[in-house]
Design a protein around this motif. Structure first.
Motif, PDB file in Angstrom:
ATOM      1  N   PHE A  13      35.769  54.239  39.184  1.00 56.52           N
ATOM      2  CA  PHE A  13      34.717  53.690  38.893  1.00 56.52           C
ATOM      3  C   PHE A  13      34.499  53.449  37.201  1.00 56.52           C
ATOM      4  O   PHE A  13      34.088  52.239  36.847  1.00 56.52           O
ATOM      5  N   ASP A  14      35.117  54.495  36.412  1.00 50.68           N
ATOM      6  CA  ASP A  14      35.242  54.097  35.201  1.00 50.68           C
ATOM      7  C   ASP A  14      36.306  52.697  34.881  1.00 50.68           C
ATOM      8  O   ASP A  14      35.870  51.917  34.043  1.00 50.68           O
ATOM      9  N   LEU A  15      37.448  52.741  35.419  1.00 48.00           N
ATOM     10  CA  LEU A  15      38.229  51.615  35.415  1.00 48.00           C
ATOM     11  C   LEU A  15      37.586  50.337  35.644  1.00 48.00           C
ATOM     12  O   LEU A  15      37.644  49.231  35.007  1.00 48.00           O
ATOM     13  N   VAL A  16      36.935  50.510  36.760  1.00 44.97           N
ATOM     14  CA  VAL A  16      36.038  49.181  37.201  1.00 44.97           C
ATOM     15  C   VAL A  16      35.249  48.531  36.279  1.00 44.97           C
ATOM     16  O   VAL A  16      35.055  47.534  35.948  1.00 44.97           O
ATOM     17  N   ARG A  17      34.298  49.712  35.813  1.00 45.22           N
ATOM     18  CA  ARG A  17      33.407  49.266  34.792  1.00 45.22           C
ATOM     19  C   ARG A  17      33.797  48.805  33.474  1.00 45.22           C
ATOM     20  O   ARG A  17      33.419  47.823  33.002  1.00 45.22           O
ATOM     21  N   GLU A  18      34.826  49.422  32.933  1.00 53.04           N
ATOM     22  CA  GLU A  18      35.408  48.939  31.791  1.00 53.04           C
ATOM     23  C   GLU A  18      36.053  47.612  31.882  1.00 53.04           C
ATOM     24  O   GLU A  18      35.972  46.707  30.973  1.00 53.04           O
ATOM     25  N   LEU A  19      36.676  47.339  33.051  1.00 50.31           N
ATOM     26  CA  LEU A  19      37.375  45.717  33.205  1.00 50.31           C
ATOM     27  C   LEU A  19      36.069  44.770  33.418  1.00 50.31           C
ATOM     28  O   LEU A  19      36.140  43.931  32.820  1.00 50.31           O
ATOM     29  N   SER A  60      52.521  49.924  41.436  1.00 52.82           N
ATOM     30  CA  SER A  60      52.418  49.871  40.173  1.00 52.82           C
ATOM     31  C   SER A  60      51.407  50.967  39.696  1.00 52.82           C
ATOM     32  O   SER A  60      51.678  51.412  38.437  1.00 52.82           O
ATOM     33  N   VAL A  61      50.451  51.462  40.445  1.00 52.42           N
ATOM     34  CA  VAL A  61      49.695  52.338  40.169  1.00 52.42           C
ATOM     35  C   VAL A  61      49.805  53.569  41.375  1.00 52.42           C
ATOM     36  O   VAL A  61      50.107  53.315  42.593  1.00 52.42           O
ATOM     37  N   GLU A  62      49.500  54.859  40.936  1.00 54.80           N
ATOM     38  CA  GLU A  62      49.421  55.855  41.650  1.00 54.80           C
ATOM     39  C   GLU A  62      48.116  56.653  41.654  1.00 54.80           C
ATOM     40  O   GLU A  62      47.215  56.511  40.635  1.00 54.80           O
ATOM     41  N   THR A  63      47.694  57.229  42.645  1.00 53.69           N
ATOM     42  CA  THR A  63      46.194  57.733  42.821  1.00 53.69           C
ATOM     43  C   THR A  63      46.289  59.243  43.066  1.00 53.69           C
ATOM     44  O   THR A  63      47.271  59.662  43.761  1.00 53.69           O
ATOM     45  N   THR A  64      45.411  60.236  42.483  1.00 49.85           N
ATOM     46  CA  THR A  64      45.385  61.540  42.880  1.00 49.85           C
ATOM     47  C   THR A  64      43.868  61.573  43.370  1.00 49.85           C
ATOM     48  O   THR A  64      42.924  61.058  42.374  1.00 49.85           O
ATOM     49  N   TRP A  65      43.597  62.814  44.012  1.00 51.29           N
ATOM     50  CA  TRP A  65      42.296  63.106  43.923  1.00 51.29           C
ATOM     51  C   TRP A  65      42.151  64.313  43.135  1.00 51.29           C
ATOM     52  O   TRP A  65      42.645  65.153  43.235  1.00 51.29           O
ATOM     53  N   ARG A  66      41.017  64.473  42.611  1.00 54.00           N
ATOM     54  CA  ARG A  66      40.488  65.433  41.545  1.00 54.00           C
ATOM     55  C   ARG A  66      39.148  65.894  41.894  1.00 54.00           C
ATOM     56  O   ARG A  66      38.198  65.201  42.096  1.00 54.00           O
ATOM     57  N   GLU A  67      39.111  67.427  41.806  1.00 53.71           N
ATOM     58  CA  GLU A  67      37.786  67.772  41.959  1.00 53.71           C
ATOM     59  C   GLU A  67      36.699  67.654  40.892  1.00 53.71           C
ATOM     60  O   GLU A  67      37.282  67.190  39.770  1.00 53.71           O
ATOM     61  N   SER A  68      35.623  66.931  41.359  1.00 53.16           N
ATOM     62  CA  SER A  68      34.610  66.582  40.152  1.00 53.16           C
ATOM     63  C   SER A  68      33.278  67.601  40.317  1.00 53.16           C
ATOM     64  O   SER A  68      33.095  68.128  41.519  1.00 53.16           O
ATOM     65  N   SER A  69      32.865  68.130  39.007  1.00 52.31           N
ATOM     66  CA  SER A  69      31.700  69.024  39.111  1.00 52.31           C
ATOM     67  C   SER A  69      30.576  68.166  39.546  1.00 52.31           C
ATOM     68  O   SER A  69      29.624  68.672  40.008  1.00 52.31           O
ATOM     69  N   ALA A  70      30.656  66.933  39.898  1.00 52.47           N
ATOM     70  CA  ALA A  70      29.410  66.061  39.966  1.00 52.47           C
ATOM     71  C   ALA A  70      29.216  65.825  41.524  1.00 52.47           C
ATOM     72  O   ALA A  70      28.412  65.163  41.664  1.00 52.47           O
ATOM     73  N   GLY A  71      30.255  66.358  42.279  1.00 53.26           N
ATOM     74  CA  GLY A  71      30.222  66.119  43.525  1.00 53.26           C
ATOM     75  C   GLY A  71      31.341  66.245  44.288  1.00 53.26           C
ATOM     76  O   GLY A  71      32.364  67.072  44.181  1.00 53.26           O
ATOM     77  N   PRO A  99      35.285  64.981  45.669  1.00 55.33           N
ATOM     78  CA  PRO A  99      36.359  64.621  44.774  1.00 55.33           C
ATOM     79  C   PRO A  99      36.599  63.085  44.372  1.00 55.33           C
ATOM     80  O   PRO A  99      36.127  62.391  44.931  1.00 55.33           O
ATOM     81  N   ARG A 100      37.015  62.777  43.167  1.00 54.74           N
ATOM     82  CA  ARG A 100      37.175  61.614  42.996  1.00 54.74           C
ATOM     83  C   ARG A 100      38.610  61.178  42.783  1.00 54.74           C
ATOM     84  O   ARG A 100      39.527  61.730  42.587  1.00 54.74           O
ATOM     85  N   ARG A 101      38.823  59.763  43.118  1.00 47.51           N
ATOM     86  CA  ARG A 101      40.149  59.098  42.914  1.00 47.51           C
ATOM     87  C   ARG A 101      40.556  58.687  41.709  1.00 47.51           C
ATOM     88  O   ARG A 101      39.709  57.823  40.968  1.00 47.51           O
ATOM     89  N   TYR A 102      41.627  59.339  41.045  1.00 46.92           N
ATOM     90  CA  TYR A 102      41.995  59.010  39.849  1.00 46.92           C
ATOM     91  C   TYR A 102      43.379  58.148  40.016  1.00 46.92           C
ATOM     92  O   TYR A 102      44.142  58.160  40.360  1.00 46.92           O
TER      93      TYR A 102
END
Lengths: 121, 197
Positions: free
Chosen positions: A38-44, A69-80, A82-85
């Motif tokens: 989401f961060d990435l998309v918003r900044e773009l 060209s990109v890789e993704t990982t799932w990370r735990e998020s305090s806000a709910g 897991p998020r895709r990084y």
């Protein structure tokens, strides 16, 4: 003069520059650190004139994942849930470096032509 | 209220993405749903206005789908001969070749890429047989009523048009109008797909 020749000798890359600049912008945003989608998309989309519809970035990201060209990982998020990084892969990093070189060449060449060849050196 | 708006958007997106392989499609829908969730979390609230703003920034589902098709080299399902034949056979196929004609039309409809599952269901369930039931009812009723008998050398009608009960007329009207209406509906959906390809 040699700059124009470089473009002339690489028409495929020139076409790709036009179409594919956005992908390299994503890679550039990821070169220092991984970010979540989401961060990435918003900044773009906040970058002036780059993106009209945020939703269209996701198919591009999916394609970049598939191309490696990109890789993704799932990370735990305090806000709910897991998020895709997203992070830059080694292949992506190389592609970005290549793009940066070609872009500065391309940009100078175009500027040159726009100025009517005044600054030709 | 706001949740409904999001669901409506996601449904529309799901429809637009149907040319994609299922895994891709699911993935994209998940990511966009996550995006909406994150956007609302970080925003001022989750009311209708905020939701609409988020969806506005996301963009038109049709544009997202077009980008997805472009990125993965998939072309739009374009209406073709199969769809035209289906649209002809569904209403009148059953009349040309009793029952079988309609069945062929139904198979063509079911196997087409142009219509959604819902549209296909509507096409098949709203008028099985197409106009054949209407024709059968009409012909049967006409046979019952259109005969004439000779009574003492004079030909008398056994019944006139007025003896069609109003219920029969209503049923007949429905049996005629629903297949025609459904065919028109399918044709319009098909044209809409063709235009936005």
């Amino acid at each position: 003069m040699h700059r124009m020749v470089a473009i002339g000798q690489n028409p495929a890359l020139a076409a790709q520059l036009r179409k594919g600049v956005l992908e390299y912008c994503v890679m550039a945003l990821l070169q220092k650190e991984e970010r979540y989608a989401f961060d990435l998309v918003r900044e773009l989309s906040d970058m002036d004139g780059m993106v009209i519809s945020e939703g269209t970035i996701y198919p591009m990201l999916a394609r970049m994942r598939r191309d490696g060209s990109v890789e993704t990982t799932w990370r735990e998020s305090s806000a709910g849930p897991p998020r895709r990084y997203y992070r830059l892969s080694p292949a992506g990093r190389k592609a970005l470096q290549g793009f940066k070189k070609e872009w500065s060449t391309f940009r100078e060449a175009v500027d040159n032509v726009m100025d009517g060849g005044e600054n030709d050196g | 209220m706001a949740k409904g708006t999001v669901e409506h958007y996601m449904q529309e997106l799901d429809g637009e993405l149907r040319d994609l392989p299922p895994a891709r499609r699911r993935e994209l829908l998940e990511e966009i749903r996550e995006h909406i969730g994150s956007a609302l979390e970080e925003g001022p609230g989750e009311g209708e206005t905020e939701v609409r703003n988020v969806l506005e920034r996301l963009g038109d589902p049709a544009d997202i789908a077009e980008e997805a098709r472009r990125r993965f080299g998939i072309s739009r399902a374009k209406p073709g001969v199969r769809e035209i034949i289906a649209l002809v056979l569904l209403p009148i196929g059953g009349i040309i070749i009793p029952v079988l004609g309609w069945i062929i039309g139904a198979i063509l409809l079911a196997t087409s890429n142009v219509w959604t599952g819902r549209e296909k269901a509507a096409g098949l369930l709203l008028f099985p047989g197409g106009l054949l039931p209407a024709l059968s009812v009409g012909v049967t009723a006409a046979r019952m009523c259109g005969g004439s008998t000779e009574v003492g050398g004079r030909v008398a009608e056994t019944c006139s048009g007025a003896s069609y009960s109003s219920l029969a007329l209503v049923i007949l009207a429905v049996l005629v109008l629903v297949p025609i209406g459904t065919t028109i509906f399918l044709a319009r959906r098909m044209n809409r797909r063709a235009a936005t390809g």
